[in-house]
Design an enzyme around this catalytic site. Structure first.
Site, PDB file in Angstrom:
ATOM      1  N   ASP A   1       8.979  35.917  27.149  1.00  0.00           N
ATOM      2  CA  ASP A   1       8.777  34.607  27.755  1.00  0.00           C
ATOM      3  C   ASP A   1       9.624  34.418  29.007  1.00  0.00           C
ATOM      4  O   ASP A   1       9.472  33.425  29.705  1.00  0.00           O
ATOM      5  CB  ASP A   1       9.102  33.485  26.751  1.00  0.00           C
ATOM      6  CG  ASP A   1      10.576  33.470  26.382  1.00  0.00           C
ATOM      7  OD1 ASP A   1      11.052  34.475  25.816  1.00  0.00           O
ATOM      8  OD2 ASP A   1      11.261  32.468  26.673  1.00  0.00           O
TER       9      ASP A   1
ATOM     10  N   ASP B   1      13.119  35.390  20.698  1.00  0.00           N
ATOM     11  CA  ASP B   1      13.200  33.938  20.897  1.00  0.00           C
ATOM     12  C   ASP B   1      12.047  33.434  21.754  1.00  0.00           C
ATOM     13  O   ASP B   1      11.820  33.925  22.860  1.00  0.00           O
ATOM     14  CB  ASP B   1      14.543  33.569  21.537  1.00  0.00           C
ATOM     15  CG  ASP B   1      15.710  33.986  20.665  1.00  0.00           C
ATOM     16  OD1 ASP B   1      15.618  33.816  19.442  1.00  0.00           O
ATOM     17  OD2 ASP B   1      16.710  34.500  21.201  1.00  0.00           O
TER      18      ASP B   1
ATOM     19  N   ASP C   1       9.987  40.564  22.613  1.00  0.00           N
ATOM     20  CA  ASP C   1      11.123  39.647  22.576  1.00  0.00           C
ATOM     21  C   ASP C   1      11.059  38.819  21.292  1.00  0.00           C
ATOM     22  O   ASP C   1       9.991  38.646  20.700  1.00  0.00           O
ATOM     23  CB  ASP C   1      11.042  38.729  23.806  1.00  0.00           C
ATOM     24  CG  ASP C   1      12.156  37.713  23.869  1.00  0.00           C
ATOM     25  OD1 ASP C   1      13.304  38.055  23.528  1.00  0.00           O
ATOM     26  OD2 ASP C   1      11.883  36.560  24.259  1.00  0.00           O
TER      27      ASP C   1
END
Length: 178
Positions: free
Chosen positions: A138, A14, A12
């Site tokens: 996250d 961000d 990922d």
């Protein structure tokens, strides 16, 4: 798995490769003289800790041209991802469809900070329905249908979640995967 295929890692962007929270903290301090600390966010989303009079600004800022283009790089991510790239098939998987300028900004950001990642290994999507062996993210919502090894990258909003294998930083990713 084919005998000739390297393991695939989906990473990922961000709050994993790009420090979105640091950018928000800087924005609110410069535009509103509002100090926000990471300690305020323990187990909460950024929008949950904003003063009520600023709650509508978050969506406005995240939709601005350049927001995703100028995010700080997470410490250690460039070196570790480059090393992972040598050992695995590395794919960047980012939900880039929700915000108006996100896709272009994120592509430019990746080209600047991770030039060794080919455009063929960048997946911009909505839902992360991926065929990979390992995912570093996250957001646990991205693990729901994922069948491989799940590494939860620590971010203030996920500090109260204990159901997944966790990595707190890129040094820990290197220890587990290199």
């Amino acid at each position: 798995m084919s005998i000739n295929r390297k393991l695939r890692i989906a990473i990922d962007m961000d709050e994993v490769m790009a420090d979105t929270i640091a950018e928000f903290i800087t924005l609110y301090e410069s535009r509103h003289q509002t100090k926000i600390s990471l300690g305020d966010m323990h187990g909460k989303e950024f929008r949950e800790i904003l003063p009520p009079h600023l709650s509508s600004t978050l969506k406005q800022y995240i939709n601005e041209k350049g927001f995703f283009r100028h995010l700080p790089v997470m410490p250690g991510s460039q070196e570790v991802i480059k090393a992972l790239h040598e050992k695995y098939d590395v794919y960047i998987a980012s939900a880039a469809m929700e915000f108006k300028h996100s896709l272009e900004d994120k592509l430019d950001w990746l080209n600047e900070h991770f030039p060794f990642i080919s455009w063929t290994n960048i997946i911009f999507c909505g839902h992360k329905i991926l065929d990979a062996d390992i995912m570093i993210d996250d957001r646990i919502k991205n693990f729901v249908t994922f069948k491989g090894r799940k590494l939860l990258y620590t971010s203030p909003h996920n500090l109260l979640i204990n159901d997944f294998e966790r990595v707190n930083n890129w040094d820990e990713v290197a220890i587990k995967l290199l």
